[in-house]
Motif scaffolding. Structure first.
Motif, PDB file in Angstrom:
ATOM      1  N   MET A   1       0.778  -1.225   0.037  1.00 35.43           N
ATOM      2  CA  MET A   1       0.155   0.039  -0.039  1.00 35.43           C
ATOM      3  C   MET A   1       1.069   1.256  -0.039  1.00 35.43           C
ATOM      4  O   MET A   1       1.566   1.513   0.841  1.00 35.43           O
ATOM      5  CB  MET A   1      -0.739   0.090   1.172  1.00 35.43           C
ATOM      6  CG  MET A   1      -2.239   0.590   1.133  1.00 35.43           C
ATOM      7  SD  MET A   1      -3.338   0.372   2.349  1.00 35.43           S
ATOM      8  CE  MET A   1      -2.313   0.433   4.048  1.00 35.43           C
ATOM      9  N   LYS A   2       1.032   1.742  -1.117  1.00 37.31           N
ATOM     10  CA  LYS A   2       1.795   3.131  -1.411  1.00 37.31           C
ATOM     11  C   LYS A   2       1.070   4.430  -0.953  1.00 37.31           C
ATOM     12  O   LYS A   2      -0.153   4.503  -1.357  1.00 37.31           O
ATOM     13  CB  LYS A   2       2.300   3.191  -2.760  1.00 37.31           C
ATOM     14  CG  LYS A   2       3.419   4.265  -2.802  1.00 37.31           C
ATOM     15  CD  LYS A   2       3.595   4.140  -4.510  1.00 37.31           C
ATOM     16  CE  LYS A   2       4.563   5.431  -4.584  1.00 37.31           C
ATOM     17  NZ  LYS A   2       5.227   5.376  -5.894  1.00 37.31           N
ATOM     18  N   LYS A   3       1.634   5.213   0.062  1.00 42.93           N
ATOM     19  CA  LYS A   3       0.870   6.421   0.264  1.00 42.93           C
ATOM     20  C   LYS A   3       0.515   7.259  -1.045  1.00 42.93           C
ATOM     21  O   LYS A   3       1.431   7.467  -1.741  1.00 42.93           O
ATOM     22  CB  LYS A   3       1.654   7.165   1.284  1.00 42.93           C
ATOM     23  CG  LYS A   3       2.026   6.387   2.667  1.00 42.93           C
ATOM     24  CD  LYS A   3       2.966   7.224   3.791  1.00 42.93           C
ATOM     25  CE  LYS A   3       2.987   6.491   4.990  1.00 42.93           C
ATOM     26  NZ  LYS A   3       3.345   7.319   6.007  1.00 42.93           N
ATOM     27  N   ASN A   4      -0.713   7.875  -0.801  1.00 43.73           N
ATOM     28  CA  ASN A   4      -1.121   8.686  -2.128  1.00 43.73           C
ATOM     29  C   ASN A   4      -1.893   9.818  -1.646  1.00 43.73           C
ATOM     30  O   ASN A   4      -2.563  10.540  -2.561  1.00 43.73           O
ATOM     31  CB  ASN A   4      -1.924   7.775  -3.133  1.00 43.73           C
ATOM     32  CG  ASN A   4      -3.072   7.365  -2.400  1.00 43.73           C
ATOM     33  OD1 ASN A   4      -3.421   7.472  -1.442  1.00 43.73           O
ATOM     34  ND2 ASN A   4      -3.792   6.311  -3.284  1.00 43.73           N
ATOM     35  N   MET A   5      -1.569  10.046  -0.428  1.00 43.47           N
ATOM     36  CA  MET A   5      -2.589  11.524   0.246  1.00 43.47           C
ATOM     37  C   MET A   5      -1.470  12.368   0.847  1.00 43.47           C
ATOM     38  O   MET A   5      -0.434  11.902   1.328  1.00 43.47           O
ATOM     39  CB  MET A   5      -3.302  11.019   1.060  1.00 43.47           C
ATOM     40  CG  MET A   5      -4.679  10.307   0.801  1.00 43.47           C
ATOM     41  SD  MET A   5      -5.847   9.629   1.778  1.00 43.47           S
ATOM     42  CE  MET A   5      -6.165  11.262   2.722  1.00 43.47           C
ATOM     43  N   THR A  66       6.119  14.793  -4.265  1.00 39.97           N
ATOM     44  CA  THR A  66       7.346  13.829  -4.539  1.00 39.97           C
ATOM     45  C   THR A  66       8.499  14.433  -4.207  1.00 39.97           C
ATOM     46  O   THR A  66       8.531  15.620  -4.144  1.00 39.97           O
ATOM     47  CB  THR A  66       7.257  13.551  -5.848  1.00 39.97           C
ATOM     48  OG1 THR A  66       7.481  14.732  -6.698  1.00 39.97           O
ATOM     49  CG2 THR A  66       6.284  12.576  -6.422  1.00 39.97           C
ATOM     50  N   GLY A  67       9.521  13.663  -3.508  1.00 41.24           N
ATOM     51  CA  GLY A  67      10.677  14.237  -3.184  1.00 41.24           C
ATOM     52  C   GLY A  67      11.494  14.979  -4.307  1.00 41.24           C
ATOM     53  O   GLY A  67      11.501  14.399  -5.401  1.00 41.24           O
ATOM     54  N   ALA A  68      12.263  15.967  -3.975  1.00 39.39           N
ATOM     55  CA  ALA A  68      12.858  16.614  -5.242  1.00 39.39           C
ATOM     56  C   ALA A  68      14.371  16.157  -5.137  1.00 39.39           C
ATOM     57  O   ALA A  68      14.918  15.518  -4.346  1.00 39.39           O
ATOM     58  CB  ALA A  68      12.865  18.173  -4.732  1.00 39.39           C
TER      59      ALA A  68
END
Length: 68
Positions: A1-5, A66-68
């Motif tokens: 379950m990948k975080k999407n919030m 998303t991480g830079a």
């Protein structure tokens, strides 16, 4: 379950759930509508704390930065 919030999405869901709970316990909401909204509030709380929305998944939606 990948975080999407993202943080804002999570915060708004938790605040909405708290508002529904307060309206129910103060007697503003009652009957069938109250039961439906309380179920929705429970879902908001659950998805807010785990940072995963199952409805976002099939559409590949993510409000998480998303991480830079």
């Amino acid at each position: 379950m990948k975080k999407n919030m993202g943080t804002l999405d999570r915060s708004l869901r938790i605040l909405a759930a708290l508002a529904i709970a307060i309206l129910y316990y103060t007697g503003v909401l009652s009957g069938t509508l109250a039961i439906i909204l309380l179920a929705l509030a429970a879902i908001f709380i659950l998805t807010g704390f785990v940072s995963f929305c199952p409805l976002y998944y099939p559409f590949k939606i993510s409000t998480r930065k998303t991480g830079a």
